[in-house]
Scaffold this active site. Structure first.
Site, PDB file in Angstrom:
ATOM      1  N   ASN A  56      33.954  19.609  20.241  1.00 17.80           N
ATOM      2  CA  ASN A  56      33.327  19.568  18.917  1.00 17.80           C
ATOM      3  C   ASN A  56      33.185  18.099  18.530  1.00 17.80           C
ATOM      4  O   ASN A  56      34.165  17.450  18.165  1.00 17.80           O
ATOM      5  CB  ASN A  56      34.220  20.321  17.919  1.00 17.80           C
ATOM      6  CG  ASN A  56      33.736  20.176  16.487  1.00 17.80           C
ATOM      7  OD1 ASN A  56      32.610  19.733  16.236  1.00 17.80           O
ATOM      8  ND2 ASN A  56      34.578  20.556  15.536  1.00 17.80           N
ATOM      9  N   SER A  79      44.427  18.430  18.224  1.00 18.27           N
ATOM     10  CA  SER A  79      44.989  17.281  18.948  1.00 18.27           C
ATOM     11  C   SER A  79      45.269  17.564  20.419  1.00 18.27           C
ATOM     12  O   SER A  79      46.207  17.010  20.996  1.00 18.27           O
ATOM     13  CB  SER A  79      46.252  16.762  18.244  1.00 18.27           C
ATOM     14  OG  SER A  79      45.919  16.309  16.937  1.00 18.27           O
ATOM     15  N   GLY A 110      43.062  16.577  14.270  1.00 16.23           N
ATOM     16  CA  GLY A 110      42.787  15.165  14.028  1.00 16.23           C
ATOM     17  C   GLY A 110      44.002  14.369  13.591  1.00 16.23           C
ATOM     18  O   GLY A 110      43.872  13.242  13.128  1.00 16.23           O
ATOM     19  N   LYS A 144      31.674  16.828  16.058  1.00 17.07           N
ATOM     20  CA  LYS A 144      31.623  16.606  14.599  1.00 17.07           C
ATOM     21  C   LYS A 144      30.470  15.649  14.257  1.00 17.07           C
ATOM     22  O   LYS A 144      29.447  15.656  14.937  1.00 17.07           O
ATOM     23  CB  LYS A 144      32.970  16.100  14.089  1.00 17.07           C
ATOM     24  CG  LYS A 144      34.131  16.959  14.591  1.00 17.07           C
ATOM     25  CD  LYS A 144      35.426  16.685  13.897  1.00 17.07           C
ATOM     26  CE  LYS A 144      36.516  17.510  14.554  1.00 17.07           C
ATOM     27  NZ  LYS A 144      37.780  17.470  13.829  1.00 17.07           N
ATOM     28  N   GLU A 181      43.278  27.203  15.382  1.00 18.44           N
ATOM     29  CA  GLU A 181      43.408  25.767  15.120  1.00 18.44           C
ATOM     30  C   GLU A 181      44.300  25.550  13.903  1.00 18.44           C
ATOM     31  O   GLU A 181      43.822  25.618  12.757  1.00 18.44           O
ATOM     32  CB  GLU A 181      42.027  25.161  14.831  1.00 18.44           C
ATOM     33  CG  GLU A 181      41.049  25.299  15.969  1.00 18.44           C
ATOM     34  CD  GLU A 181      39.991  24.197  15.904  1.00 18.44           C
ATOM     35  OE1 GLU A 181      39.940  23.407  16.846  1.00 18.44           O
ATOM     36  OE2 GLU A 181      39.259  24.120  14.905  1.00 18.44           O
ATOM     37  N   GLU A 214      37.362  22.266   8.587  1.00 19.55           N
ATOM     38  CA  GLU A 214      36.711  21.239   7.752  1.00 19.55           C
ATOM     39  C   GLU A 214      35.624  21.879   6.883  1.00 19.55           C
ATOM     40  O   GLU A 214      35.425  21.480   5.731  1.00 19.55           O
ATOM     41  CB  GLU A 214      36.131  20.133   8.657  1.00 19.55           C
ATOM     42  CG  GLU A 214      37.252  19.270   9.229  1.00 19.55           C
ATOM     43  CD  GLU A 214      36.947  18.611  10.567  1.00 19.55           C
ATOM     44  OE1 GLU A 214      35.778  18.560  10.973  1.00 19.55           O
ATOM     45  OE2 GLU A 214      37.918  18.152  11.203  1.00 19.55           O
ATOM     46  N   HIS A 235      35.054  26.512  10.872  1.00 11.90           N
ATOM     47  CA  HIS A 235      35.934  25.371  11.170  1.00 11.90           C
ATOM     48  C   HIS A 235      36.691  24.989   9.898  1.00 11.90           C
ATOM     49  O   HIS A 235      36.146  25.068   8.791  1.00 11.90           O
ATOM     50  CB  HIS A 235      35.113  24.185  11.684  1.00 11.90           C
ATOM     51  CG  HIS A 235      35.976  23.106  12.238  1.00 11.90           C
ATOM     52  ND1 HIS A 235      36.610  22.187  11.430  1.00 11.90           N
ATOM     53  CD2 HIS A 235      36.360  22.804  13.506  1.00 11.90           C
ATOM     54  CE1 HIS A 235      37.342  21.377  12.184  1.00 11.90           C
ATOM     55  NE2 HIS A 235      37.198  21.728  13.447  1.00 11.90           N
TER      56      HIS A 235
HETATM   57  C1  PEP Z   1      38.744  20.276  15.895  1.00 12.18           C
HETATM   58  O1  PEP Z   1      38.238  19.627  14.982  1.00 12.18           O
HETATM   59  O2  PEP Z   1      38.354  21.418  16.161  1.00 12.18           O
HETATM   60  C2  PEP Z   1      39.835  19.662  16.632  1.00 12.18           C
HETATM   61  C3  PEP Z   1      40.595  20.419  17.374  1.00 12.18           C
HETATM   62  O3  PEP Z   1      39.995  18.289  16.463  1.00 12.18           O
HETATM   63  P1  PEP Z   1      41.074  17.356  17.208  1.00 12.18           P
HETATM   64  O4  PEP Z   1      41.054  17.740  18.669  1.00 12.18           O
HETATM   65  O5  PEP Z   1      40.586  15.972  16.977  1.00 12.18           O
HETATM   66  O6  PEP Z   1      42.380  17.652  16.587  1.00 12.18           O
END
Ligand code: PEP
Length: 247
Positions: A9, A210, A171, A11, A165, A95, A93
């Site tokens: 992703n 992460s 992040g 973003k 997630e 966000e 997601h």
């Molecule tokens: C995400 O935004 O779906 C995600 C898993 O981000 P990150 O890997 O940066 O934590």
């Protein structure tokens, strides 16, 4: 037998030039045991879709409108994503849920619209730190999943990918331990199995938060973790490929 999906992703990152370079580098990577997918910013979908033609890498969108067409300024219809070659669309997601107030019901409608255009939704669910610390992880992920099951039926789950997630891990560099992640994945699969054993057995449940080249191997070796949704580490081809190779 479930296959492994490693989806990036991206973003709202990059530029036309950096996206082209990233796609070229990922295409050159040697990943044999996992399906790779990339979800670039919408403005680059057409370009990336063209570059991925003939490759084994799938294209995904980061969101999809819950309406078919019409006066929805700034939104992108599932049929348009399909025209760009999208096989996947991320929905819900964290966000989008947190920054744009997307509700479980709206996410379920976006999910439905993706499916009706032949696009596989990647349904993101996950608890915040407060919710985990209050012991509400299972309540939250259940509620988020139930919103889709109640409106689309359990059979729709067979046609999607679920991404667990934990919001506190996205992040932040604070990855869930393999045991923490596996426990939620197993909870989700057991919950689905109580409704339809075959759907539960078949659906891919990805972990996101992460994940990187160093921790992917252990996370991906958990019995109910069928891949990863990768944010930050998907922006560097070498890291993304290394995650794919750790399968
Ligand atoms: C995400 O935004 O779906 C995600 C898993 O981000 P990150 O890997 O940066 O934590």
């Amino acid at each position: 037998m479930r296959t492994t999906l490693i989806a990036g992703n991206w973003k709202m990152n990059g530029s036309l030039q950096s996206v082209i370079e990233l796609v070229e580098a990922i295409k050159a990577g040697d990943v044999n045991n996992a399906q790779l997918a990339v979800c670039p910013p919408a403005i680059y979908l057409m370009k990336v879709g063209g570059m991925l033609e003939g490759s084994r890498i799938a294209l995904g969108a980061q969101n999809v409108c819950d309406q078919e067409s019409g006066a929805f300024t700034g939104e992108i219809a599932a049929s348009m994503l399909k025209e760009c070659g999208c096989q996947y669309a991320i929905v819900g997601h964290s966000e989008r849920r947190a920054l744009y107030q997307e509700t479980d019901e709206l996410v379920a409608r976006r999910f439905a619209m993706a499916l009706s255009s032949g696009i596989t939704p990647i349904l993101c669910i996950g608890e915040s730190l407060d919710e985990r610390e209050s012991g509400d992880t299972e309540v939250v992920v259940s509620r988020q999943l139930d919103a889709v099951i109640e409106s689309q039926g359990i059979s729709a789950i067979a046609q999607c990918v679920i991404a667990y997630e934990p919001v506190w891990a996205i992040g932040t560099g604070k990855v869930a331990t393999p045991e923490q992640a596996q426990a939620v994945h197993q909870y989700l699969r057991d919950k689905l199995a109580s409704l339809d054993a075959l759907v539960a057995e078949q659906v891919q449940i990805l972990y996101g938060g992460s994940m990187n080249a160093s921790n992917a191997g252990e996370l991906l070796s958990q019995p109910d973790i069928d891949g990863g949704l990768i944010g930050g580490a998907s922006l560097k081809a070498a890291d993304f490929i290394a995650i794919g190779q750790s399968v």
